[in-house]
Structures are given as C-alpha cells and as structure tokens.
Design an enzyme around this catalytic site. Structure first.
Site, PDB file in Angstrom:
ATOM      1  N   LYS A  15       7.602  -9.824  -8.428  1.00 20.09           N
ATOM      2  CA  LYS A  15       6.288 -10.164  -7.878  1.00 20.09           C
ATOM      3  C   LYS A  15       5.234  -9.164  -8.355  1.00 20.09           C
ATOM      4  O   LYS A  15       4.159  -9.548  -8.809  1.00 20.09           O
ATOM      5  CB  LYS A  15       6.331 -10.168  -6.341  1.00 20.09           C
ATOM      6  N   THR A  16       5.562  -7.900  -8.224  1.00 19.67           N
ATOM      7  CA  THR A  16       4.597  -6.883  -8.630  1.00 19.67           C
ATOM      8  C   THR A  16       4.367  -6.970 -10.139  1.00 19.67           C
ATOM      9  O   THR A  16       3.248  -6.804 -10.629  1.00 19.67           O
ATOM     10  CB  THR A  16       5.090  -5.490  -8.216  1.00 19.67           C
ATOM     11  N   ASP A  61      -0.801  -7.490  -3.415  1.00 20.07           N
ATOM     12  CA  ASP A  61       0.654  -7.298  -3.392  1.00 20.07           C
ATOM     13  C   ASP A  61       1.091  -7.092  -1.937  1.00 20.07           C
ATOM     14  O   ASP A  61       0.289  -6.677  -1.106  1.00 20.07           O
ATOM     15  CB  ASP A  61       1.005  -6.058  -4.233  1.00 20.07           C
ATOM     16  N   GLU A  62       2.350  -7.379  -1.629  1.00 20.72           N
ATOM     17  CA  GLU A  62       2.901  -7.142  -0.287  1.00 20.72           C
ATOM     18  C   GLU A  62       2.048  -7.819   0.792  1.00 20.72           C
ATOM     19  O   GLU A  62       1.723  -7.221   1.819  1.00 20.72           O
ATOM     20  CB  GLU A  62       2.983  -5.633   0.009  1.00 20.72           C
ATOM     21  N   GLN A 120      10.412  -9.134   3.932  1.00 24.63           N
ATOM     22  CA  GLN A 120      10.117  -7.704   3.845  1.00 24.63           C
ATOM     23  C   GLN A 120       8.938  -7.321   4.726  1.00 24.63           C
ATOM     24  O   GLN A 120       8.294  -6.293   4.510  1.00 24.63           O
ATOM     25  CB  GLN A 120       9.842  -7.308   2.394  1.00 24.63           C
ATOM     26  N   ARG A 170      16.183  -1.442  -2.660  1.00 28.23           N
ATOM     27  CA  ARG A 170      15.545  -0.453  -3.544  1.00 28.23           C
ATOM     28  C   ARG A 170      16.514  -0.003  -4.635  1.00 28.23           C
ATOM     29  O   ARG A 170      16.125   0.607  -5.615  1.00 28.23           O
ATOM     30  CB  ARG A 170      15.081   0.801  -2.765  1.00 28.23           C
TER      31      ARG A 170
HETATM   32  N1  LIG Z   1      11.158 -11.336 -16.332  1.00 31.95           N
HETATM   33  C1  LIG Z   1      11.691 -10.120 -16.201  1.00 31.95           C
HETATM   34  N2  LIG Z   1      12.587  -9.652 -17.095  1.00 31.95           N
HETATM   35  C2  LIG Z   1      13.131  -8.439 -16.983  1.00 31.95           C
HETATM   36  N3  LIG Z   1      12.862  -7.579 -15.981  1.00 31.95           N
HETATM   37  C3  LIG Z   1      11.983  -7.983 -15.044  1.00 31.95           C
HETATM   38  C4  LIG Z   1      11.357  -9.257 -15.088  1.00 31.95           C
HETATM   39  N4  LIG Z   1      10.535  -9.354 -14.016  1.00 31.95           N
HETATM   40  C5  LIG Z   1      10.659  -8.203 -13.336  1.00 31.95           C
HETATM   41  N5  LIG Z   1      11.519  -7.370 -13.944  1.00 31.95           N
HETATM   42  C6  LIG Z   1      11.915  -6.018 -13.480  1.00 31.95           C
HETATM   43  O1  LIG Z   1      12.570  -6.162 -12.235  1.00 31.95           O
HETATM   44  C7  LIG Z   1      12.263  -5.070 -11.377  1.00 31.95           C
HETATM   45  C8  LIG Z   1      11.681  -5.561 -10.080  1.00 31.95           C
HETATM   46  O2  LIG Z   1      10.396  -6.106 -10.328  1.00 31.95           O
HETATM   47  P1  LIG Z   1       9.225  -5.960  -9.279  1.00 31.95           P
HETATM   48  O3  LIG Z   1       9.164  -4.583  -8.761  1.00 31.95           O
HETATM   49  O4  LIG Z   1       8.010  -6.564  -9.864  1.00 31.95           O
HETATM   50  O5  LIG Z   1       9.802  -6.915  -8.121  1.00 31.95           O
HETATM   51  P2  LIG Z   1       9.148  -7.255  -6.716  1.00 31.95           P
HETATM   52  O6  LIG Z   1       9.389  -8.696  -6.482  1.00 31.95           O
HETATM   53  O7  LIG Z   1       7.756  -6.807  -6.683  1.00 31.95           O
HETATM   54  O8  LIG Z   1      10.063  -6.390  -5.748  1.00 31.95           O
HETATM   55  P3  LIG Z   1       9.748  -5.936  -4.236  1.00 31.95           P
HETATM   56  O9  LIG Z   1       9.914  -7.174  -3.408  1.00 31.95           O
HETATM   57  O10 LIG Z   1      10.770  -4.927  -3.923  1.00 31.95           O
HETATM   58  O11 LIG Z   1       8.349  -5.435  -4.230  1.00 31.95           O
HETATM   59  C9  LIG Z   1      11.322  -4.174 -12.147  1.00 31.95           C
HETATM   60  O12 LIG Z   1      12.062  -3.145 -12.751  1.00 31.95           O
HETATM   61  C10 LIG Z   1      10.746  -5.110 -13.182  1.00 31.95           C
HETATM   62  O13 LIG Z   1      10.329  -4.423 -14.339  1.00 31.95           O
HETATM   63 MG   LIG Z   2       6.773  -5.434  -5.439  1.00 34.85          MG
END
Ligand SMILES: Nc1ncnc2c1ncn2[C@@H]1O[C@H](COP(=O)(O)OP(=O)(O)OP(=O)(O)O)[C@@H](O)[C@H]1O
Ligand SMILES: [Mg+2]
Length: 664
Positions: free
Chosen positions: A29-30, A213-214, A244, A597
């Site tokens: 997402k981030t 975000d969040e 979350q 995490r």
């Molecule tokens: N399409 C992709 N291919 C490879 N790696 C990815 C891809 N998308 C995200 N990632 C990697 O996966 C990990 C998690 O991504 P991110 O932090 O954006 O997730 P999130 O959904 O925001 O998590 P959270 O809910 O904990 O905030 C990061 O290391 C990111 O670089």
């Molecule tokens: Mg995130």
C-alpha cells in the site's frame, strides 16, 4: 511502474476521482503511494508543490521524498508536502493564523501544558484522574469538531454541561496565551476550511491531489479535514487496512473507510492480496490470528516467499531473563548475518513491546552486551527535562504571551525567582492585562517587587531580548547552541550530572534538538518549537545502524528482517484494561501489526512472573499464542533435537568469532 503487480498498477494509474486501496499488511500500500506520487509528477498531471501525502512516520516521509527524488529531475521532490495530519494542520494554522485569531509565533501546548492549565481551572485539589477525565472530554469534543459553543449546545447531562463550560474557559486561556493544543491543529483548520470559502479555495489550489496512508487510523476531525481539502471531486488516494486499526483509544474511527464509500459515490476500490514482506510462516501465523476477529469481507493475503524458519516462542522466568535472552540472540543473529567487511546488521533488528515501561530491562541487557540500540517514540526524547526546558525557551522567544513557557523558562535554570515572586508577578500581570513576560520586563511593575526579585526578572528579560534578536538572523542549529549557553541551561545541566560521561550524554540531547527539525525552508524559534512539539507524534527517522526498540503502536508501516516481540502475556498483550472494556479485537489487531513487521524471522517471548508492588505475580502466556497455528511455532524445549542443533550452531559461530578476533 516497473515491478508493480496489476492491481497496484491500476491504483497508480487511477488519477481521476477518489480511490481507496484496501489491503492487508505488507501488500504494498505504501509502495503504491510512493509510486503514485512519482507518477502524478512525471506524467505532468500535478506539479510536486500541489501534491500532499499524509504519512504516519517521519521515516516514511523521508523515504517518499528520496524515492520520488530519484525518479524526477531537479529538486522538485523538495516541493512535495509530506507530513502527518497534525503537521499539515499546523501549516494551515500558520498560514491562516490571523483568521483564527492567533498571532504569529503562537505556541503549541503539549499534554503536560494542557493538564497544568486544566488543573488551574478546576477546583483546587482536584485529583489527577479528574483532570485526565476533563482533558479526555475536551479532547473528544475537539476531535468531533465541536467549538465550545457547539459543545455546550450538544450537552445533555449536567456533567456534559460542566465539561463544555470548562472547555470554554480552557479555550479562553489558550487564546490569552496565543496558544493552541494538539487537537486544535486539526479542529481549527477544519472549522476554517468548512466555513470560509476563500480559505477553502486557496487550499484547493495549493493541494491539487491528496494521498493518505494508514487511513484506518484517522479520527473524525481528520476525516473532515481530508474531505474539506479533497472537495467534491475527491482528488485523493487513501490506503488502509481495517485489520491494522490500533488507535481507537485515541479517537481513530475505522468506519471512516466505509464512510468514504457513502460520501464519495464515485469511489473506486482496489484490493491487493499479495504480501511481499513476510516469510510464509510469519504470514500464515498472522492470517490465522486475525481470522479470529469478525470480518464482513474476509481478506485473502498470500505470499510466494519461502516458508522460512518457524516462529520461536520463548518462556522466560521474568522480564530480566527475557531481556538477556533477547540480547544474546541479537548478538548471535547479528554476527551470523554480518557480511564480510561490513558492520553487523543491527539496524535490521527490532524489538517490539506493548508498553514503554518494558524497554528498561531491554536497554540494560543491550548495554551490557554493548549492542547499539535506539529507543524510538520521540516522547522518550522530548520528555527529558533538559529538552523540555530548552523547548520552553524557544517557545517564549517566539511568543511572549506564552505564560506556560515563561513559568518554565524563568525557573530553568534556577535564577532565584521563587514561587512567591511568581505569584506576585502573576497578580501584577493580571491587573495590568499583560502576559507574564511583559510584566517581567516592565520597570513600573518591577518597582512593586522586592529589589532582588526585580533584578532577577529583569536579567531574565534582557537575556530574552538578546536571544530574540539572535533568533532573527541565526540558523536553527546555531540558535539552539547559543540558547543553551546563554540561558545557563548547559551549565546547570553540567552541575546536575554526576560525572563527565553523563554530562556528555545529556548534552547531546540538547545539541541534537535542532537536528530533529528537518524542514530546511522553515526557521526561527517558533517554527522550530512547533516542529519539535509535533515530534511526539512522530519519530526522528534515520537513526543509523542500531537495533530498534519501539512499541507496537509505533511500528506501524515499518519492516525489519528480524523481529522480537516481548511480554506476550495475558494482561500485557492483550492488555488487562482491554479485557473488561471489550477491546480484545483491537489488541489482536495490535499483535497482528507487530507480527507482520517481520520479514524473515520472528521471536515471541513471555515471562512466567513479574514484580508488582513488591510482590511476585504469576503470569500466563497470552491467549493469542493459542490462536497461532502450532505447525508454525517452535516452542522452547518442545523439540530437543532442533534445540541441540541450534545450540551447537551458536557455539561454533561464537568460536569462529573468537578465532576471527584473535586473527585480527
Ligand atoms: N510489486 C512488488 N514487488 C516486490 N516488492 C514489493 C511490491 N510491492 C511492495 N513490495 C515490497 O513489499 C514490502 C511491503 O510493502 P509496503 O510497506 O508498501 O506494504 P504496506 O501494505 O504498506 O504494509 P503495511 O500494511 O504494513 O503498512 C516493501 O518492502 C515493499 O518494497
Ligand atoms: Mg504501509
């Protein structure tokens, strides 16, 4: 957009109209937010200065700037607004302060300042819990976006009417001091944007596209701010995960995710289902845990990562034993994963806990093994006495009306201005309708005080005057250094330290003050103090190659290769207060956040007993441990063969290290 999966790409390319990305932990997402910011700029849809991204931590803000900076030419990334809701609110209040009846340099009261004012307004001798309850009620009214008059109108019971009356008096106090509190940083912008067409238009022009975000952790006032800025067209991208949502206790309302659908019928929803962060065992454990919460639409989250090692579950005697075990394991892990000619990967290791008091035993154990660590949270830093003193000086430099800052600064360090003098000064100031700082400067008023007190006060006033002049020209770092010297804070600190080593450590806190402030475009003591005040909600970000210690609440959005969660006991996680208040689901979400995490390996530990008021207290392992699939766990002693193998590996690694050290 290289490397994004199809739904992620879809989310990035959807630039006309409102978008919600709803997805589980580690699904990118981030990452979508970062890519989207780059895309909006690169495609020429919006210049960087018309894009605002709301993030939860400084770390993610910095990451966003850096990564966008790599994609686009020039310094455009510097023009981006990347901030927390509070920092964005502050910006709005700073620009439109006059419309809110505030003067330039206004102060931001922290929780302690607010409590002190309420204590003063309530009947003498009011107990701390009465003050806390009053603070909570006022905060709730503010987070609901109510002004004192609206709160009075909405009150139904005597208790609510009294609270509304107190709110009104508290607000009068704040405005007399030319100050706002944290909640005002959201409430006031909302009020302004909702009622003033001109201001609203100006901000719509300034912020063309908004990313949040969040989003599950926005409270009602923040949600209104989002709507006021985004307008009917809804040029925004919100990302969030209802699993979350962990800030209900602070007024967060995950239903805001649902409200987006009703408030914006054109809302497009994108779901992400692939987790890229966690090893499969960690992910399966997290999925199993959160499946125990009620879900209207269950999410699927899968990963094609390797299974990875089992999650270790440790039973320890007490918190000290637990801390020793964690520190020893960290030592071992770091050595095992140190690349040739590289320092140990301390920064990839994180220890998470439920409550800040748990950090003490851990710090002790880490210090013993000389493991570099950083305790995050911001508050740990800002709560230090010497830092608060310096902050009071900065506030007072910017805002002479800030009586709360005056009272702290005039007594830090002690310059012979006692309670008696201050009481008298307070009377004189009230009578003359001037703030304390002006009363202290006034020659006429000084004549009514004993000579010694008058001299001390005037010395203080002229010191302030000199520093205020410096503040006009010096950059923040130098201003802070000069302030520390001239105010006598540094000398007093030295006198209070038991040795040179302690002084060096605490002096660093003072010197670092200005480093915490990373806005190159802002300057002056007021903005510096404001930026610092907001840090209690955020974190300093880059702490170098050190083991990270933080609460699970603070770990939101972050990721680490190796994660330890300590104190996984009933009463701590879930917290005992949650048991009778029916907030077990939120505790489970908190544990879910903690678990997810971990990228590579995860350790969960619990103690068998604790000291409580001098008595031994028996502890039970967290009920949540029973919700994790047994297949993914390896409990201490449950598998003697694996234990023996691990011990042998540990021994050989430490032997290898000793040999390497000897060879050096
Ligand atoms: N399409 C992709 N291919 C490879 N790696 C990815 C891809 N998308 C995200 N990632 C990697 O996966 C990990 C998690 O991504 P991110 O932090 O954006 O997730 P999130 O959904 O925001 O998590 P959270 O809910 O904990 O905030 C990061 O290391 C990111 O670089
Ligand atoms: Mg995130």
């Amino acid at each position: 957009m290289h490397g994004l999966n199809p739904p992620q790409r879809q989310a990035v390319l959807h630039t006309e109209g409102p978008l919600l990305v709803l997805a589980g932990a580690g699904s990118g997402k981030t990452r979508v937010i970062i890519e989207k910011v780059a895309h909006l700029i690169q495609s020429g849809r919006y210049p960087a200065k018309r894009i605002a991204a709301i993030t939860f931590t400084n770390k993610s803000a910095r990451e966003m700037r850096e990564r966008v900076g790599k994609r686009i030419k020039g310094d455009a990334a510097q023009d981006l607004t990347v901030s927390t809701f509070h920092a964005l609110g502050l910006k709005i209040v700073q620009i439109d302060h006059a419309k809110l009846g505030l003067r330039r340099g206004f102060s931001i009261f922290d929780a302690d300042d607010s409590s002190a004012q309420l204590k003063d307004l309530l009947p003498p001798g009011s107990k701390p819990d009465v003050i806390d309850a009053a603070k909570h009620l006022i905060s709730r009214a503010k987070n609901a976006g109510l002004s004192p008059a609206q709160a009075a109108e909405a009150s139904r019971s005597t208790r609510e009417r009294e609270a509304a009356a107190l709110y009104a008096r508290y607000q009068q106090r704040l405005s007399a001091f030319n100050a706002v509190d944290f909640d005002d940083l959201i409430r006031l912008p909302v009020q302004l944007l909702e009622t003033d067409d001109e201001v609203r238009m100006a901000w719509r022009e300034r912020i063309g596209y908004l990313l949040v975000d969040e989003c599950q952790d926005t409270n009602d006032a923040q949600y209104r701010l989002l709507k006021a800025i985004a307008g009917d067209a809804g040029q925004f991208t919100c990302v969030g995960d209802d699993d979350q949502s962990i800030y209900a206790w602070r007024g967060a309302n995950p239903d805001n995710l649902l409200s987006l659908g009703t408030d914006y019928p054109a809302l497009k929803i994108v779901k992400l289902e692939q987790n890229y962060r966690c090893s499969n065992r960690v992910l399966r454990a997290a999925n199993a845990l959160i499946a125990n919460n009620p879900h209207e639409h269950p999410k699927t989250l899968w990963s094609d990562a390797a299974d990875g090692e089992r999650i270790r579950v440790w039973e320890c005697r007490d918190a000290a034993h637990e801390a020793d075990k964690v520190a020893a394991e960290i030592q071992f892990i770091a050595q095992k994963h140190t690349a040739p000619d590289a320092p140990p990967p301390w920064g990839e290791i994180c220890i998470l806990f439920r409550g800040n008091h748990q950090s003490r035993a851990l710090e002790k154990a880490l210090q013993l093994l000389r493991i570099p660590y950083h305790l995050s949270g911001g508050t740990a830093f800002l709560d230090r006495g010497e830092v608060k003193d310096a902050l009071a000086w900065l506030r007072l430099l910017a805002n002479p009306d800030d009586d709360a800052a005056f009272l702290r600064a005039v007594q830090s360090p002690n310059r012979g201005v006692g309670a008696g003098t201050l009481a008298k000064l307070g009377e004189l100031a009230a009578h003359a309708h001037v703030p304390l700082a002006r009363a202290a400067e006034s020659i006429t008023l000084a004549k009514q005080l004993p000579a010694r007190a008058a001299n001390a006060l005037q010395g203080f006033a002229s010191l302030l005057h000199g520093l205020r002049n410096d503040a006009r020209t010096l950059p923040p770092t130098e201003l802070v250094r000069k302030l520390n010297e001239r105010s006598g804070l540094l000398a007093a600190l030295q006198a209070s330290c038991k040795d040179e080593a302690q002084f060096k450590l605490r002096r660093r806190n003072l010197d670092e003050l200005a480093d915490w402030f990373d806005g190159p475009k802002t300057s002056g003591p007021g903005e510096l103090a404001a930026a610092l005040a907001l840090l209690s909600h955020a974190d300093k970000g880059d702490v170098g190659n050190q083991v990270r210690l933080m609460s699970m609440h603070a770990s939101k959005g972050l990721e680490f290769r190796f994660v330890f969660i300590v104190g996984v006991e009933d009463g701590n996680l879930p917290h005992e207060a949650s048991l009778d208040e029916g907030r077990l689901d939120e505790e489970r979400r908190l544990f879910y956040v903690g678990i997810t995490r971990a990228k590579e390996r995860l350790w969960l530990s619990h103690a068998k007993e604790a000291q409580r008021w001098g008595d031994k207290l028996r502890l039970q392992p967290s009920r949540f441990l029973d919700e994790l699939p047994a297949d993914e766990l390896q409990r201490d002693g449950a598998d003697p063969v694996a234990d023996a193998a691990q011990k042998a590996e540990r021994r050989s690694t430490s032997l290898a290290n000793i040999r390497a050290m000897l060879a050096d």
